[in-house]
Write a protein that holds these residues in place. Structure first.
Motif, PDB file in Angstrom:
ATOM      1  N   SER A 233       0.826  -1.204   0.000  1.00 18.98           N
ATOM      2  CA  SER A 233       0.000   0.000   0.000  1.00 18.98           C
ATOM      3  C   SER A 233       0.864   1.260   0.000  1.00 18.98           C
ATOM      4  O   SER A 233       0.511   2.269  -0.615  1.00 18.98           O
ATOM      5  CB  SER A 233      -0.955   0.004   1.196  1.00 18.98           C
ATOM      6  OG  SER A 233      -0.231  -0.030   2.411  1.00 18.98           O
ATOM      7  N   SER A 234       2.025   1.223   0.674  1.00 21.27           N
ATOM      8  CA  SER A 234       2.912   2.386   0.701  1.00 21.27           C
ATOM      9  C   SER A 234       3.506   2.653  -0.675  1.00 21.27           C
ATOM     10  O   SER A 234       3.638   3.812  -1.096  1.00 21.27           O
ATOM     11  CB  SER A 234       4.033   2.175   1.719  1.00 21.27           C
ATOM     12  OG  SER A 234       3.518   2.089   3.038  1.00 21.27           O
ATOM     13  N   GLU A 237       0.762   4.137  -2.813  1.00 25.79           N
ATOM     14  CA  GLU A 237       0.512   5.530  -2.466  1.00 25.79           C
ATOM     15  C   GLU A 237       1.595   6.433  -3.046  1.00 25.79           C
ATOM     16  O   GLU A 237       1.313   7.531  -3.539  1.00 25.79           O
ATOM     17  CB  GLU A 237       0.446   5.698  -0.949  1.00 25.79           C
ATOM     18  CG  GLU A 237       0.153   7.125  -0.490  1.00 25.79           C
ATOM     19  CD  GLU A 237      -1.157   7.678  -1.047  1.00 25.79           C
ATOM     20  OE1 GLU A 237      -1.264   8.905  -1.197  1.00 25.79           O
ATOM     21  OE2 GLU A 237      -2.067   6.869  -1.341  1.00 25.79           O
ATOM     22  N   ARG A 240       0.798   6.874  -6.629  1.00 21.78           N
ATOM     23  CA  ARG A 240      -0.332   7.803  -6.826  1.00 21.78           C
ATOM     24  C   ARG A 240       0.114   9.253  -6.654  1.00 21.78           C
ATOM     25  O   ARG A 240      -0.333  10.138  -7.388  1.00 21.78           O
ATOM     26  CB  ARG A 240      -1.460   7.464  -5.849  1.00 21.78           C
ATOM     27  CG  ARG A 240      -2.120   6.110  -6.118  1.00 21.78           C
ATOM     28  CD  ARG A 240      -3.339   5.911  -5.244  1.00 21.78           C
ATOM     29  NE  ARG A 240      -3.925   4.591  -5.428  1.00 21.78           N
ATOM     30  CZ  ARG A 240      -3.839   3.606  -4.537  1.00 21.78           C
ATOM     31  NH1 ARG A 240      -3.200   3.807  -3.386  1.00 21.78           N
ATOM     32  NH2 ARG A 240      -4.384   2.436  -4.774  1.00 21.78           N
TER      33      ARG A 240
END
Length: 271
Positions: A233-234, A237, A240
């Motif tokens: 997820s890091s 992110e 993104r």
């Protein structure tokens, strides 16, 4: 469909650097491929000509000169204030080996990448690899043999791609891509909770192929690696955050801690 011997493995065959139990099989496979032995002969000829044009002592002098220049640049950069909002990967890497590659590539008319490459930029230093580095390999699949693409190769909507990685001894990795529209795609693992473990050894193909959509300008793939499990997820992110700035996303590294290694592979979208 069996892939033809990639360039990195062809080099290891020519140098006899594959494990003794793997070299005969790799060479036998090469002999069965169309133009396989001709590719090997060209590589051996090019290597001999390169050594003749660039004696080791001349390369050593050029590396020493560039190391002095690099040290001066890094010292100057260290005195400058950090650009706000970017805490990406440091450019630190085995500089001497990198400079050898740059010296040879700038002196030779024969280039690894096709002539359509964009002009060399400082950002390319983060993706210049040496033997053993973790890296991505991208194949374009069609009705014939899969085509091994070079960084910054042209690509079109509908191209079907197969991604592979070489772990370079790193135990864990995440593969994501960013396109010119700002979309982010997770390729490995396939879910946020999937294992990030990488297989060692030769190139490993990801389980799913990837079809390019009509996003403009570019499709850029990142391989982020570490020796311990990664937080998927890091990494997503960070991708993104980068994707929000398309002009930066085609050249800048992911804004990740310097403890993580990363490399990228870019395709230039054409109509």
């Amino acid at each position: 469909m069996a892939l033809c011997t990639p360039d990195w493995q062809l080099e290891r065959i020519a140098l006899g650097e594959l494990p003794s139990d793997a070299l005969p099989a790799a060479r036998a496979k090469l002999e069965q491929e169309p133009h396989g032995l001709a590719r090997l002969a060209r590589l051996e000829t090019d290597s001999a000509e390169t050594l003749a044009r660039h004696p080791p002592e001349a390369v050593a002098r050029e590396v020493a000169r560039r190391l002095r220049t690099s040290a001066h640049i890094e010292a100057h950069a260290a005195r400058q204030p950090e650009r706000q909002g970017w805490h990406g990967l440091s450019m630190g890497m085995p500089v001497a080996a990198c400079l050898v590659l740059l010296f040879l590539s700038t002196q030779q008319e024969l280039a690894v990448e096709p002539p359509s490459l964009m002009p060399v930029r400082v950002e390319l230093l983060e993706t210049v690899g040496i033997k053993g580095d973790a890296r991505l390999m991208v194949y374009r699949q069609d009705e014939g043999e899969p085509e091994l693409l070079s960084d910054h190769s042209p690509a079109r909507r509908g191209d079907l791609l197969q991604l592979s990685y070489i772990s370079g001894g790193r135990r864990h990795g995440v593969v994501v891509s960013v396109d010119g529209r700002g979309a982010v795609t997770l390729h490995h693992p396939t879910t946020l909770v999937g294992p990030t473990k990488l297989q060692s050894g030769d190139a490993v193909s990801l389980t799913h192929s990837y079809e390019l959509d009509d996003a403009p300008e570019f499709e850029r793939f990142f391989l982020v690696t570490a020796d311990s499990p990664l937080d998927v997820s890091s990494v997503l992110e960070a991708a993104r955050l980068l994707a929000r700035h398309p002009t930066e996303a085609s050249t800048r590294p992911l804004p990740l801690p310097g403890t993580l290694a990363q490399t990228s592979f870019t395709l230039e979208k054409v109509p």
